[in-house]
Design a protein around this motif. Structure first.
Motif, PDB file in Angstrom:
ATOM      1  N   LEU A  44      -6.251  -5.778  -1.393  1.00  0.00           N
ATOM      2  CA  LEU A  44      -5.533  -4.716  -2.118  1.00  0.00           C
ATOM      3  C   LEU A  44      -6.279  -4.343  -3.397  1.00  0.00           C
ATOM      4  CD1 LEU A  44      -1.811  -5.792  -1.716  1.00  0.00           C
ATOM      5  CD2 LEU A  44      -2.795  -3.624  -0.980  1.00  0.00           C
ATOM      6  N   MET A  45      -6.764  -5.365  -4.097  1.00  0.00           N
ATOM      7  CA  MET A  45      -7.496  -5.113  -5.347  1.00  0.00           C
ATOM      8  C   MET A  45      -8.739  -4.278  -5.070  1.00  0.00           C
ATOM      9  SD  MET A  45      -6.295  -6.219  -8.174  1.00  0.00           S
ATOM     10  CE  MET A  45      -5.020  -7.223  -8.854  1.00  0.00           C
TER      11      MET A  45
ATOM     12  N   ASP B 248       0.833  -1.204   0.000  1.00  0.00           N
ATOM     13  CA  ASP B 248       0.000   0.000   0.000  1.00  0.00           C
ATOM     14  C   ASP B 248       0.868   1.255   0.000  1.00  0.00           C
ATOM     15  OD1 ASP B 248      -2.369   1.548   0.230  1.00  0.00           O
ATOM     16  OD2 ASP B 248      -2.109   1.659   2.397  1.00  0.00           O
TER      17      ASP B 248
ATOM     18  N   HIS C 236      -8.242   6.473 -10.525  1.00  0.00           N
ATOM     19  CA  HIS C 236      -8.249   5.330 -11.439  1.00  0.00           C
ATOM     20  C   HIS C 236      -9.580   5.137 -12.144  1.00  0.00           C
ATOM     21  CE1 HIS C 236      -9.961   3.938  -7.702  1.00  0.00           C
ATOM     22  NE2 HIS C 236     -10.543   2.980  -8.394  1.00  0.00           N
TER      23      HIS C 236
ATOM     24  N   GLU D 134     -13.903  -2.632 -10.300  1.00  0.00           N
ATOM     25  CA  GLU D 134     -13.302  -2.953 -11.599  1.00  0.00           C
ATOM     26  C   GLU D 134     -12.227  -4.003 -11.399  1.00  0.00           C
ATOM     27  OE1 GLU D 134     -12.171   0.536 -13.895  1.00  0.00           O
ATOM     28  OE2 GLU D 134     -13.095   1.732 -12.323  1.00  0.00           O
TER      29      GLU D 134
ATOM     30  N   ILE E 139       1.801  -1.878  -6.848  1.00  0.00           N
ATOM     31  CA  ILE E 139       0.384  -1.961  -7.195  1.00  0.00           C
ATOM     32  C   ILE E 139       0.154  -0.998  -8.340  1.00  0.00           C
ATOM     33  CG2 ILE E 139      -1.963  -1.518  -6.406  1.00  0.00           C
ATOM     34  CD1 ILE E 139      -0.944  -1.990  -3.565  1.00  0.00           C
TER      35      ILE E 139
ATOM     36  N   ARG F 198      -4.525 -10.366  -1.512  1.00  0.00           N
ATOM     37  CA  ARG F 198      -4.691  -9.929  -2.880  1.00  0.00           C
ATOM     38  C   ARG F 198      -6.043  -9.245  -3.085  1.00  0.00           C
ATOM     39  NH1 ARG F 198      -2.454 -11.191  -7.447  1.00  0.00           N
ATOM     40  NH2 ARG F 198      -3.745 -10.590  -9.188  1.00  0.00           N
TER      41      ARG F 198
ATOM     42  N   ILE G  67      -0.640  -6.473  -8.435  1.00  0.00           N
ATOM     43  CA  ILE G  67      -0.026  -6.162  -7.130  1.00  0.00           C
ATOM     44  C   ILE G  67       1.388  -6.741  -7.177  1.00  0.00           C
ATOM     45  CG2 ILE G  67      -2.261  -6.154  -5.944  1.00  0.00           C
ATOM     46  CD1 ILE G  67      -1.489  -8.843  -4.699  1.00  0.00           C
TER      47      ILE G  67
ATOM     48  N   SER H 169       0.476   3.960  -5.998  1.00  0.00           N
ATOM     49  CA  SER H 169       0.817   4.461  -4.673  1.00  0.00           C
ATOM     50  C   SER H 169       2.321   4.600  -4.605  1.00  0.00           C
ATOM     51  CB  SER H 169       0.334   3.493  -3.597  1.00  0.00           C
ATOM     52  OG  SER H 169       1.045   2.282  -3.694  1.00  0.00           O
TER      53      SER H 169
ATOM     54  N   TYR I 237      -7.726  -0.574  -4.361  1.00  0.00           N
ATOM     55  CA  TYR I 237      -7.204   0.212  -5.477  1.00  0.00           C
ATOM     56  C   TYR I 237      -8.086   0.204  -6.710  1.00  0.00           C
ATOM     57  CZ  TYR I 237      -3.030   1.461  -3.049  1.00  0.00           C
ATOM     58  OH  TYR I 237      -2.185   2.033  -2.158  1.00  0.00           O
ATOM     59  N   PHE I 238      -8.805  -0.889  -6.936  1.00  0.00           N
ATOM     60  CA  PHE I 238      -9.559  -0.958  -8.178  1.00  0.00           C
ATOM     61  C   PHE I 238     -11.057  -1.111  -7.958  1.00  0.00           C
ATOM     62  CE2 PHE I 238      -5.299  -2.831  -8.822  1.00  0.00           C
ATOM     63  CZ  PHE I 238      -4.759  -1.790  -9.552  1.00  0.00           C
ATOM     64  N   GLY I 239     -11.469  -1.195  -6.682  1.00  0.00           N
ATOM     65  CA  GLY I 239     -12.895  -1.269  -6.365  1.00  0.00           C
ATOM     66  C   GLY I 239     -13.574  -2.410  -7.083  1.00  0.00           C
TER      67      GLY I 239
ATOM     68  N   GLY J  60     -10.072  -7.632 -12.304  1.00  0.00           N
ATOM     69  CA  GLY J  60      -9.586  -8.484 -13.389  1.00  0.00           C
ATOM     70  C   GLY J  60      -8.942  -7.757 -14.537  1.00  0.00           C
ATOM     71  N   LEU J  61      -8.938  -8.409 -15.660  1.00  0.00           N
ATOM     72  CA  LEU J  61      -8.182  -7.917 -16.811  1.00  0.00           C
ATOM     73  C   LEU J  61      -8.910  -6.810 -17.533  1.00  0.00           C
ATOM     74  CD1 LEU J  61      -7.065 -11.320 -18.240  1.00  0.00           C
ATOM     75  CD2 LEU J  61      -5.533  -9.511 -17.526  1.00  0.00           C
ATOM     76  N   LYS J  62      -8.109  -5.967 -18.131  1.00  0.00           N
ATOM     77  CA  LYS J  62      -8.676  -4.863 -18.897  1.00  0.00           C
ATOM     78  C   LYS J  62      -7.799  -4.704 -20.131  1.00  0.00           C
ATOM     79  CE  LYS J  62      -7.857  -0.929 -17.463  1.00  0.00           C
ATOM     80  NZ  LYS J  62      -7.639   0.486 -17.228  1.00  0.00           N
ATOM     81  N   GLU J  63      -8.398  -4.773 -21.276  1.00  0.00           N
ATOM     82  CA  GLU J  63      -7.568  -4.704 -22.494  1.00  0.00           C
ATOM     83  C   GLU J  63      -7.658  -3.312 -23.082  1.00  0.00           C
ATOM     84  OE1 GLU J  63      -5.831  -7.306 -24.254  1.00  0.00           O
ATOM     85  OE2 GLU J  63      -5.928  -8.336 -22.352  1.00  0.00           O
TER      86      GLU J  63
ATOM     87  N   ARG K 174      -3.199  -4.076 -21.026  1.00  0.00           N
ATOM     88  CA  ARG K 174      -3.227  -3.569 -19.654  1.00  0.00           C
ATOM     89  C   ARG K 174      -3.894  -4.543 -18.711  1.00  0.00           C
ATOM     90  NH1 ARG K 174      -4.638   1.330 -22.155  1.00  0.00           N
ATOM     91  NH2 ARG K 174      -2.802   2.634 -22.232  1.00  0.00           N
ATOM     92  N   LYS K 175      -3.431  -4.576 -17.493  1.00  0.00           N
ATOM     93  CA  LYS K 175      -4.173  -5.271 -16.442  1.00  0.00           C
ATOM     94  C   LYS K 175      -3.770  -4.718 -15.087  1.00  0.00           C
ATOM     95  CE  LYS K 175      -1.070  -9.257 -16.352  1.00  0.00           C
ATOM     96  NZ  LYS K 175      -0.928 -10.682 -16.444  1.00  0.00           N
ATOM     97  N   TYR K 176      -4.577  -5.034 -14.063  1.00  0.00           N
ATOM     98  CA  TYR K 176      -4.287  -4.574 -12.707  1.00  0.00           C
ATOM     99  C   TYR K 176      -3.375  -5.572 -12.013  1.00  0.00           C
ATOM    100  CZ  TYR K 176      -8.407  -1.639 -13.418  1.00  0.00           C
ATOM    101  OH  TYR K 176      -9.311  -0.736 -13.893  1.00  0.00           O
TER     102      TYR K 176
END
Lengths: 244, 268
Positions: free
Chosen positions: A231-232, A147, B209, A239, B38, A228, B10, B54, A235-237, A241-244, B6-8
């Motif tokens: 944290l996800m 974090d 984000h 949204e 991250i 995991r 940690i 961060s 930071y990503f709420g 998984g993967l995002k292309e 792209r992907k998220y």
């Protein structure tokens, strides 16, 4: 250690109602301390532990700084109200030792060469203790370090396994730690598949040791999934998984 | 445009596999490239990297930063630039090469607590960063509200070609000076405008984000409908697209428009 009473009943349930390969409920909240660069609150069964990370920041006193890498300073502390009987707030021999082993279990995961002449401070404050607080502390500290945005090779997940009634059980609680046959805390880097902490209190045969280590690592992997997802979520709420 | 994946991630997650170059916030482990922070990954033909979400500020040469004077020795000022290193501003940078500690009074130019806009002239990890204010519109900031945001949110606050920061400046009639180190100075005539701008900046920081952010900020600031354009659909990817060169350009634009900045050379 000699066990005086049975801790697993005829139905295979342990003192807190779990079966032998069941972890306690784990919940991690990330970023709960505004003043810290990174923080996490972990609820590991009845354990409640806050981890806060400050840095990399300037080192005071300056002579402690290392010219080629960062120093990590770790403080594990149990608050006076964290146990049944009041615990003196002064750092005890046990706390000093746990601070050291936690620091050594986190250091392999950190890329310290990236921050020369700086210091990273890790504070682990136990608000409520119920056995396995060093493992929960390491788990929370690792989340807090991520974090804080410190370069890390991998996360560190920790979980204990041990022997109760001559059976290998996962995630030892306070009663099992005090009355059981053996307690083995393990910290593990789940992607690099490397162990960063291995302690053993009690006696195990070589076979039991191997089973115990395998079980502890299996526990670490479960803990990692929770680290995991927490944290996800921060930071990503939604949204995920993967995002292309 | 190149095909960007792209992907998220940690720390410890695999960003890409194969023979790619490991760029920033990643390291190579065997055949795979692994994230160390991250963030959002970006991998294309050039290599793989992670845009962090961060972290504290790590200085880089040529970054424009806002710092606070901590102290001075006989030859330089030490400046807090919100980093693990204390930066130094050599007295010769202001007084010129004939500076002499016996004749020139450093305290008259910059004293403890003063806030300055400066550029990092030299930095290479083995020594503390050296600053310079010998660029257009750099130097002491006389007035304004000082706020701190995470340095990782600075590109998002500036937005695509400065879109976000210009929107906030326009709507709140303030001037906003942004340092790459996450320190921001908001100055303006009326209190309401400044409060509005600060609120908007904090929202951008908290929701950096998410997509469609510029539009939501426009609604918050009551920018008329006609000015809300539909060019903002892929904001999340815009954040990732912010290249450093465009950030720096936007920053210098902002600093150029900063009316209140006094050039210490001019005032001497």
């Amino acid at each position: 250690m000699v066990q005086s009473r049975s801790l697993i009943d005829e139905k295979g349930k342990r003192s807190d109602g779990r079966i032998i390969d069941e972890l306690r409920q784990i919940k991690i909240n990330v970023g709960i301390i505004r003043n810290a660069d990174g923080s996490a609150l972990i609820e590991f069964g009845k354990n409640k532990i806050i981890a806060a990370v400050y840095g990399p920041r300037e080192v005071h006193p300056k002579h402690m700084a290392l010219s080629d890498r960062c120093v990590v300073r770790c403080r594990y502390h149990m608050s006076p109200f964290s146990t049944d009987t009041r615990k003196s707030p002064a750092p005890s021999r046990r706390e000093t030792e746990i601070s050291k082993v936690i620091r050594e279990s986190l250091e392999p995961a950190l890329i310290l060469e990236d921050y020369p002449r700086a210091a990273i401070d890790v504070f682990i404050e136990v608000l409520q203790a119920d056995g396995g607080s060093r493992c929960a502390g390491i788990t929370a500290a690792s989340v807090a370090l991520a974090d804080a945005g410190i370069n890390m090779r991998d996360m560190v997940s920790a979980c204990a396994a041990g022997k109760v009634d001559d059976k290998i059980v996962i995630d030892i609680n306070d009663t099992e730690d005090k009355e059981g046959g053996a307690d083995m805390p393990v910290a593990f880097m789940p992607n690099l598949k490397k162990i960063t902490l291995l302690q053993l209190d009690g006696e195990l045969t070589p076979d039991q040791f191997n089973t115990c280590l395998d079980e502890a690592i299996r526990g670490c992997m479960k803990v990692y999934e929770i680290q995991r997802s927490s944290l996800m979520e921060k930071y990503f709420g939604d949204e995920k998984g993967l995002k292309e | 445009m190149q095909d960007v994946k792209r992907k998220y991630v940690i720390p410890g997650d695999i960003v890409a596999e194969g023979n790619l170059r490991a760029l920033v916030n990643v390291f190579r482990n065997g055949n795979s490239i692994v994230a160390t922070r991250i963030g959002i990954t970006e991998s294309n033909n050039e290599g793989a990297k992670v845009i962090p979400l961060s972290g504290i500020y790590f200085p880089r040469a040529n970054d424009i930063v806002i710092g606070k004077i901590q102290d001075h020795s006989s030859l330089s000022w030490s400046v807090d630039i919100n980093s693990s290193f204390a930066a130094h501003l050599p007295a010769q940078d202001i007084f010129g090469r004939d500076f002499s500690p016996a004749h020139d009074d450093m305290g008259r130019q910059l004293s403890t607590g003063d806030v300055i806009v400066a550029r990092i002239a030299i930095f290479d990890r083995t020594r503390d960063p050296i600053l310079t204010i010998q660029d257009k519109d750099m130097g002491k900031i006389p007035t304004g509200e000082l706020i701190k945001i995470s340095p990782t949110r600075v590109p998002r606050l500036i937005g695509k070609r400065g879109a976000m920061i210009q929107t906030i400046e326009h709507a709140s009639s303030t001037r906003i000076t942004i340092g790459q180190n996450g320190i921001i100075v908001v100055s303006g005539k009326d209190k309401e405008g400044i409060t509005l701008a600060i609120n908007a900046i904090h929202i951008v920081e908290a929701e950096a984000h998410t997509s469609n952010l510029t539009q939501r900020i426009k609604q918050l600031l009551n920018v008329p409908e006609s000015e809300i354009e539909g060019d903002d659909d892929s904001q999340t990817s815009n954040e990732a697209n912010e290249t450093l060169s465009s950030d720096e350009k936007s920053i210098s634009n902002n600093i150029n428009s900063e009316m209140g900045v006094v050039n210490p050379n001019g005032s001497k």
